[in-house]
Design an enzyme around this catalytic site. Structure first.
Site, mmCIF file in Angstrom:
data_model
loop_
_atom_site.group_PDB
_atom_site.id
_atom_site.type_symbol
_atom_site.label_atom_id
_atom_site.label_comp_id
_atom_site.label_asym_id
_atom_site.label_seq_id
_atom_site.Cartn_x
_atom_site.Cartn_y
_atom_site.Cartn_z
ATOM 1 N N GLU A 79 -62.291 71.251 -0.216
ATOM 2 C CA GLU A 79 -63.308 70.917 -1.153
ATOM 3 C C GLU A 79 -64.120 70.104 -0.893
ATOM 4 O OE1 GLU A 79 -61.538 69.341 -4.916
ATOM 5 O OE2 GLU A 79 -63.269 69.659 -5.916
ATOM 6 N N ASN A 100 -62.633 76.908 -12.548
ATOM 7 C CA ASN A 100 -61.605 76.099 -12.101
ATOM 8 C C ASN A 100 -61.248 75.231 -13.090
ATOM 9 O OD1 ASN A 100 -59.949 74.550 -10.337
ATOM 10 N ND2 ASN A 100 -61.485 73.068 -10.778
ATOM 11 N N GLU A 101 -60.033 75.077 -13.261
ATOM 12 C CA GLU A 101 -59.252 74.074 -14.334
ATOM 13 C C GLU A 101 -60.100 74.083 -15.530
ATOM 14 O OE1 GLU A 101 -58.067 70.300 -12.575
ATOM 15 O OE2 GLU A 101 -56.686 71.206 -11.624
ATOM 16 N N TYR A 136 -49.176 69.253 -9.083
ATOM 17 C CA TYR A 136 -49.078 68.296 -8.116
ATOM 18 C C TYR A 136 -47.883 67.656 -8.244
ATOM 19 C CZ TYR A 136 -54.118 69.208 -6.748
ATOM 20 O OH TYR A 136 -55.079 69.649 -6.329
ATOM 21 N N GLU A 164 -53.733 75.428 -6.094
ATOM 22 C CA GLU A 164 -53.473 73.813 -6.118
ATOM 23 C C GLU A 164 -52.160 73.303 -6.257
ATOM 24 O OE1 GLU A 164 -56.579 71.274 -7.808
ATOM 25 O OE2 GLU A 164 -58.250 72.968 -7.759
ATOM 26 N N GLN A 203 -54.888 69.237 0.067
ATOM 27 C CA GLN A 203 -56.038 70.040 0.868
ATOM 28 C C GLN A 203 -56.007 69.971 2.447
ATOM 29 O OE1 GLN A 203 -60.025 69.321 -0.764
ATOM 30 N NE2 GLN A 203 -58.967 69.315 -2.772
HETATM 31 O O1 AHR Z 1 -57.579 68.687 -5.638
HETATM 32 C C1 AHR Z 1 -58.318 67.645 -6.179
HETATM 33 C C2 AHR Z 1 -58.471 67.890 -7.657
HETATM 34 O O2 AHR Z 1 -57.387 68.282 -8.416
HETATM 35 C C3 AHR Z 1 -59.505 69.446 -7.648
HETATM 36 O O3 AHR Z 1 -60.803 69.375 -7.501
HETATM 37 C C4 AHR Z 1 -59.285 69.759 -9.289
HETATM 38 O O4 AHR Z 1 -59.108 71.236 -9.500
HETATM 39 C C5 AHR Z 1 -57.849 69.282 -9.167
HETATM 40 O O5 AHR Z 1 -57.640 68.576 -10.396
#
Ligand code: AHR
Length: 515
Positions: A48, A195-196, A262, A319, A368
């Site tokens: 990103e 996205n999101e 995450y 992600e 990432q």
């Molecule tokens: O990976 C960092 C961020 O986490 C991304 O930009 C977003 O899609 C997510 O909230």
């Protein structure tokens, strides 16, 4: 005083040993019931426009003193090629929700400079745009996953981007691509609409997003050989409503639904936990939290099964990875964190989960690739180092496009601490494209090795050969002063009397070919 005669001593010792020596964990791999193919894209990456994830970490520009090819660092690209990156997602993330692709084409010195409002408020030069991104993926031999802007963008903008990238016609947009240096269409493997959408992508409900998606997708036309797989932006963490609503409403208009999760040591976004120097409580909580991916896969797959029992749609975890408190003294918007042996175990545990769901999970992207969150590579000016996560990805390369093999784990113990408890051994097996059976084992216990007996019913196992990744400390990591502190070492064992047993070191990842 009590004295034991020598014979009694020996008997007592034997009795004590039989009380304390735990039975080995047994792993039995069933080669007679092959499962689905583990799509190589499960090992996908995410790059990103965020911190030094692209600028500095990967892209230095063609005029840099740092050796580069078409602006991309030779050292970093070389290391990524060695780990067989199959797929790269770009340009975001939240960045994609505000990205206008026309800012990133044409002469670089004429491109508009914008503010990266999501990540640190820094200037975004747009030096890396569509052509530069494809230079990178083509050098890596990887596929491209382009994320469209549904936040501040429009159906027209996305439809023109698709035409620009994929049209072989003489249209004005296709000719503009040629004028900018690319004759043949680019190959876009996946294209995501937003996205999101539940957050930085526009704070929508799944129902509202589904309507918008249907509308936009109608206009994303591309000639058959160049048509990307379309991705609907899905939910995150415990929220399965997105998988439910989208798989019901978009069935005929999408190839899959994304999902984000995450791993945070404390489970709290406000104080996430440190990347290094953590206590054992945060070792186990991190691994326990990462193992929640299993429930997420089960719950999202079950929601999708209701509307798509044929499993035509993919669940794309685009992600995932660890998210710690940023390193002290760094820009909080750059999401820079160290990467330790714990991260390698997190990666391996997730791979094992994704393999077990390979019938539905056909693509994932760790967040990432370079310098951001759970990165493969960390750079500092002209220096770079490989992280423990890099080594986990590289060790698992044989699983790319391998055929999943079911296995039975018995006598697996629990590793427990202060009320938290997780299985000690995690395992996965597959027949790789080279014809060999590969087995990966993770020992989550940072204190004790585990004895594991390996068998393939109906076949003689003669030996296992491969590599192990471990270290003395839970937070062992590579630094520019000691870049090889954590790296894989050879690992092998031979069968004795037709039985094969290995000792998996404490806090380790082992990947072996079974012979
Ligand atoms: O990976 C960092 C961020 O986490 C991304 O930009 C977003 O899609 C997510 O909230």
């Amino acid at each position: 005083m009590n004295y034991l005669k020598p014979g009694v001593w020996a008997l007592s010792l034997l009795a004590a040993a039989s009380v304390f020596a735990a039975e080995p964990v047994s792993v039995s791999i069933d080669t007679s019931k092959p499962g689905p193919v583990i799509n190589k894209d499960i090992y996908g990456q995410f790059a990103e426009h965020l911190g030094s994830g692209i600028y500095g970490g990967l892209w230095v520009g063609p005029n840099s003193k740092i050796p580069n090819t078409k602006g991309w660092r030779n050292d970093v690209v070389g290391a990524l090629k060695a780990m067989h990156v199959p797929l790269v997602r770009w340009p975001g993330g939240c960045f994609a929700d505000e990205y206008h692709w026309k800012d990133g084409i044409g002469a670089r010195d004429k491109r508009p400079v914008k503010v990266n409002t999501n990540w640190g408020g820094v200037e975004e030069s747009n030096a890396v745009g569509t052509h530069e991104f494809f230079d990178l993926v083509e050098m890596l031999g990887a596929d491209a996953y382009v994320n469209g802007n549904l936040g501040t963008g429009s159906a027209q903008e996305m439809s023109e981007w698709i035409e620009y990238m994929t049209s072989d016609s003489k249209s004005t947009l296709a000719n503009l691509r040629r004028k900018n240096g690319r004759d043949k269409p680019f190959k876009v493997a996946y294209f995501a609409i937003g996205n999101e959408a539940w957050g930085c992508g526009g704070n929508m409900t799944p129902e509202h997003y589904a309507d918008l998606y249907r509308n936009v997708e109608t206009f994303l036309r591309a000639p058959a050989p160049y048509r990307p797989k379309m991705i609907a932006s899905g939910g995150n963490d415990n929220d399965v409503s997105w998988s439910d609503v989208l798989s019901k409403q978009l069935k005929r208009q999408t190839d899959g639904i994304s999902f984000h999760y995450y791993t945070i040591p404390t489970g709290k976004w406000e104080v996430k936990g440190a990347a290094t120097g953590f206590a054992e409580q945060e070792w186990i909580s991190t691994l326990a939290n990462t193992l929640r991916m299993e429930q997420h896969m089960q719950r999202n797959s079950a929601a999708m099964d209701k509307h798509d029992p044929e499993k035509k749609l993919g669940l794309f975890v685009d992600e995932w990875g660890t998210w710690y408190d940023v390193e002290k003294g760094t820009n909080a918007g750059f999401l820079f964190q160290q990467n330790t042996l714990r991260d390698a175990l997190v990666a391996a545990l997730n791979f094992n989960i994704f393999h077990a769901h390979a019938d539905r999970v056909r693509m994932t992207n760790i967040a990432q690739m370079v310098n951001v969150l759970q990165a493969m590579i960390i750079t500092d000016k002209d220096k770079m180092l490989l992280t423990p996560t890099y080594h986990a990805f590289e060790m698992y390369v044989p699983f790319q496009n391998a055929t999943f093999l079911p296995l039975t784990l018995s006598n697996n113990r629990e590793y427990a601490l202060d009320g938290a408890s997780i299985p000690e051994i995690s395992a996965t097996a597959a027949r790789a494209t080279d014809g060999k059976v590969y087995l990966a084992l993770v020992n989550t216990n940072p204190r004790q090795p585990a004895d594991v007996a390996i068998s393939l019913p109906g076949q003689q196992v003669q030996a296992v050969r491969g590599r192990v990744l471990t270290a003395a400390a839970m937070d062992a990591h590579n630094t520019f002063a000691a870049p090889q502190a954590v790296k894989p070492a050879p690992f092998s064992a031979k069968a004795v009397d037709g039985k094969l047993s290995v000792q998996i070191p404490a806090k380790s990842v082992v990947v072996v070919a079974v012979e």
